[in-house]
Design a protein around this motif. Structure first.
Motif, short mmCIF file in Angstrom:
data_model
loop_
_atom_site.label_atom_id
_atom_site.label_comp_id
_atom_site.label_asym_id
_atom_site.label_seq_id
_atom_site.Cartn_x
_atom_site.Cartn_y
_atom_site.Cartn_z
N GLY A 288 3.06 3.77 5.96
CA GLY A 288 2.61 4.97 6.91
C GLY A 288 1.09 5.29 7.16
O GLY A 288 0.61 6.19 7.54
N GLU A 289 0.29 4.37 6.64
CA GLU A 289 -1.15 4.64 6.67
C GLU A 289 -1.72 3.52 7.36
O GLU A 289 -1.49 2.33 7.23
CB GLU A 289 -1.81 4.81 5.33
CG GLU A 289 -1.09 6.08 4.33
CD GLU A 289 -1.95 6.40 3.46
OE1 GLU A 289 -3.06 5.36 3.10
OE2 GLU A 289 -1.68 7.09 2.54
N TYR A 290 -2.81 3.76 8.22
CA TYR A 290 -3.66 2.95 8.86
C TYR A 290 -4.79 2.44 8.09
O TYR A 290 -5.61 3.29 7.88
CB TYR A 290 -4.03 3.48 10.47
CG TYR A 290 -2.84 3.65 11.28
CD1 TYR A 290 -2.42 2.54 12.33
CD2 TYR A 290 -2.13 4.89 11.45
CE1 TYR A 290 -1.42 2.47 13.02
CE2 TYR A 290 -1.21 5.05 12.44
CZ TYR A 290 -0.77 3.79 13.20
OH TYR A 290 0.22 4.20 14.13
N GLN A 291 -4.70 1.15 7.74
CA GLN A 291 -5.81 0.64 6.94
C GLN A 291 -6.82 -0.19 7.64
O GLN A 291 -6.20 -1.21 8.35
CB GLN A 291 -5.32 -0.11 5.67
CG GLN A 291 -4.50 0.62 4.93
CD GLN A 291 -3.80 0.04 3.61
OE1 GLN A 291 -3.94 -1.22 3.80
NE2 GLN A 291 -2.96 0.81 2.87
N SER A 292 -7.79 -0.06 7.59
CA SER A 292 -9.03 -0.92 8.38
C SER A 292 -8.86 -2.45 7.70
O SER A 292 -8.92 -2.59 6.47
CB SER A 292 -10.42 -0.28 8.38
OG SER A 292 -11.50 -1.20 8.76
N ILE A 293 -8.83 -3.34 8.80
CA ILE A 293 -8.78 -4.71 8.24
C ILE A 293 -9.64 -5.72 9.19
O ILE A 293 -9.34 -6.79 9.31
CB ILE A 293 -7.38 -5.24 8.51
CG1 ILE A 293 -6.87 -5.20 9.89
CG2 ILE A 293 -6.27 -4.60 7.55
CD1 ILE A 293 -5.52 -6.10 10.20
N GLY A 294 -10.62 -4.91 9.88
CA GLY A 294 -11.42 -5.84 10.77
C GLY A 294 -12.71 -6.18 10.20
O GLY A 294 -12.92 -6.01 8.92
#
Length: 278
Positions: free
Chosen positions: A105-111
């Motif tokens: 349910g959480e958007y995690q930065s992977i860039g």
């Protein structure tokens, strides 16, 4: 002359080595015209350790290319920058767009951990969506914009479009193309643009024939019906291609390809050396 392509980082390593594995990918490409590092794995520590074990030096890298923004291909960039700031980075202009993974349910930065401004102060940037020559006979594919076949997508990967979340279109996904007198060698990062789309693009832009494909094909989530289609296209359109597969290809896909094509399908763990004789 021959080109040495060494898998420096991968999810799996060759047996009886002291190499470290991680979910990531990096290739060392050494030609008579120079050395290119393609992707940097997930962490600076594993990249540094493996290059040392392979007796390869950061100082010998002439150019750097990144297949796309995701952390498992760009996370080791810090180690490169600490040891070599004379090189030029080749990538698609969209590589600096923030990327996210939706987990629990959480958007995690992977860039990419660097923005364009900060990175351009440390090394030269060559950002281009058209095929670009890195060193003589080694090119980026440029953007793979024609995608009649399914892309290599993951259901949990997103970008931010204003206030909305959208599935990542992977516009930044590129591969490399090595030109030899006998034909072309395609080196893939993740093939988010789709392996068939990528190979069709290479044929259009560079001619052929394609001799070999190395890297991750992102067939990890592909259903059996589509894998059967991939096998059919490989058989009919690319009957003489050798494959050295790793990273996000997927065990099911690897097994089906190996069952169909036998010795043309090889695993490519970290520590693998592929000599391309020209």
């Amino acid at each position: 002359m021959s080109t040495r392509i060494i898998c420096a980082v991968n999810d799996v390593v060759k047996e009886d080595t002291n190499l470290q594995s991680e979910h990531g990918l990096s290739f060392w490409i050494q030609t008579e015209h120079g050395t290119v590092l393609f992707d940097t794995g997930q962490t600076p520590g594993v990249l540094s350790h493996n290059l040392k074990e392979l007796r390869l030096s950061f100082q010998d890298i002439d150019m750097l290319a990144l297949s796309h923004a995701h952390y498992d291909h760009t996370g080791g960039l810090e180690a490169v920058l600490l040891n070599n700031t004379t090189l030029t980075l080749f990538a698609h202009p969209d590589i600096f767009r923030p990327r996210y993974s939706l987990r629990q349910g959480e958007y995690q930065s992977i860039g990419l951990a660097y923005n364009q401004s900060s990175l351009s102060q440390q090394i030269k940037l060559n950002l281009n969506d058209a095929p670009t020559e890195i060193i003589p006979n080694l090119w980026t594919t440029g953007e793979i914009s024609e995608r009649p076949e399914p892309i290599g997508s993951s259901p949990h990967l997103f970008i931010r479009d204003g206030i909305d979340w959208q599935p990542d279109p992977y516009r930044d996904d590129i591969s490399l193309v090595l030109k030899t007198n006998q034909g072309l060698v395609v080196i893939c990062g993740c093939c988010h643009a789709g392996i068939l789309n990528t190979l069709f693009h290479v044929e259009r832009k560079f001619g052929g024939p394609i001799l070999a494909v190395l890297g991750g094909l992102h067939l990890l989530y592909a259903e059996d019906q589509y894998l059967e289609h991939v096998v059919q296209v490989f058989d009919e359109r690319f009957p003489d291609v050798s494959f050295y597969l790793n990273h996000c290809t997927g065990e099911n896909a690897f097994n089906k390809l190996a069952a169909a094509f036998g010795s043309r399908i090889r695993a490519c763990p970290a520590g693998t050396l592929v000599n391309i004789n020209d």
